[in-house]
Design an enzyme around this catalytic site. Sequence first.
Site, PDB file in Angstrom:
ATOM      1  N   LYS A  10      -1.177  -4.456   9.132  1.00 24.43           N
ATOM      2  CA  LYS A  10      -1.839  -3.149   9.246  1.00 24.43           C
ATOM      3  C   LYS A  10      -2.932  -3.021   8.182  1.00 24.43           C
ATOM      4  CE  LYS A  10       2.176  -0.988  11.352  1.00 24.43           C
ATOM      5  NZ  LYS A  10       3.452  -0.286  11.167  1.00 24.43           N
ATOM      6  N   GLN A  35       6.601   3.096   6.772  1.00 24.88           N
ATOM      7  CA  GLN A  35       7.120   1.994   7.583  1.00 24.88           C
ATOM      8  C   GLN A  35       8.632   2.157   7.775  1.00 24.88           C
ATOM      9  OE1 GLN A  35       5.195  -0.565   9.011  1.00 24.88           O
ATOM     10  NE2 GLN A  35       7.111  -0.961  10.077  1.00 24.88           N
ATOM     11  N   ASP A  95       1.222   7.805  13.158  1.00 26.70           N
ATOM     12  CA  ASP A  95       2.230   7.138  13.995  1.00 26.70           C
ATOM     13  C   ASP A  95       2.565   7.991  15.218  1.00 26.70           C
ATOM     14  OD1 ASP A  95       3.098   4.580  13.440  1.00 26.70           O
ATOM     15  OD2 ASP A  95       4.494   5.199  11.866  1.00 26.70           O
TER      16      ASP A  95
END
Length: 286
Positions: free
Chosen positions: A54, A98, A121
């Site tokens: 990422k 995460q 997200d």
Amino acid sequence: MSAHILDGKAIAADLRKTIQAEVKTLTAAGQRPPGLAVILVGDNPASQVYVRNKQKACEEVGFLSELIRLEADTPQQALLTLIDTLNQREEIDGILVQLPLPDQIDEETVIERILPTKDVDGFHPYNVGRLVLRMPLLRPCTPKGVMTMLDHTGMELAGKDAVIIGQSNIVGRPMALELLMARCTITVCHSRTKNLTDKIRGADIVIAAVGRPEFVQGDWIQPGATVIDVGINRKDDGKLCGDVDFTAASEVAGWITPVPGGVGPMTIATLLENTLQAARLHNDKT
Ligand code: NAP
């Protein structure tokens, strides 16, 4: 019959190029680049790889990228305080924690602490609720990336029968909402579903998000169906494979995604797309 390959790697590379060009236009006009903060708690090896990918993608398109590593025994309150700080920082448009998180930290509490306009997200109840109501803002990356891939097939989605195997909050459920919004008729399957193979055999579109190596067999696929394999599994020989028996299914399907090189790269490119979208939301407000 041999399926067309839906090349997620290539579609994601094009998407990243478009984003890179937009960042150049923004910065040439004197605006700041979009900023993404990624928080990694602990040292889960798979999470380390995802976070590294990422970050690399962010740097490639010209985003500000900040990785914050916290010890595995970090108390929940310390993580929440960090999120509060990032929520306030103007140069940060997106905050990604995460997953999975260590046991002492409650995922829902953490997700809800992120400002909805920084929730790149798309997991915050506010953003999920907007998707339910057909007024999406920041949309979960994996399902949104799948929709971008489906768009590349040129297929009319309205009226198609779609079967989603898996009902997780991050893949199966939002995937169902995306396909419903596109006016597919959806069936969501899970571990308690009866007659799973019959349901899959009736599907024009099959989305596999089970987390079991090569679970979906070739003879479960309707000839000409579109097969999207979200699964990422590691086999005993160390090689990656999806949730679909690719060799057998690609003989029957009309379109199919490979693993690796399918949905995975699209998820990361879509995260960049969401971060750019969040930056626009924040710039429009100021
Ligand atoms: P998850 O939370 O473990 O959910 C798996 C789902 O599969 C559950 O809903 C489960 O049903 C269902 N299931 C399990 N066994 C089944 C069976 N025998 N028949 C029918 N359904 C069954 O997994 P996830 O987070 O959604 O991830 C799924 C896969 O996608 C994993 O391989 C993951 O690594 C991968 N993934 C890939 C990406 C990407 O970017 N490509 C992103 C996220 C995840 P129950 O709900 O009844 O338990």
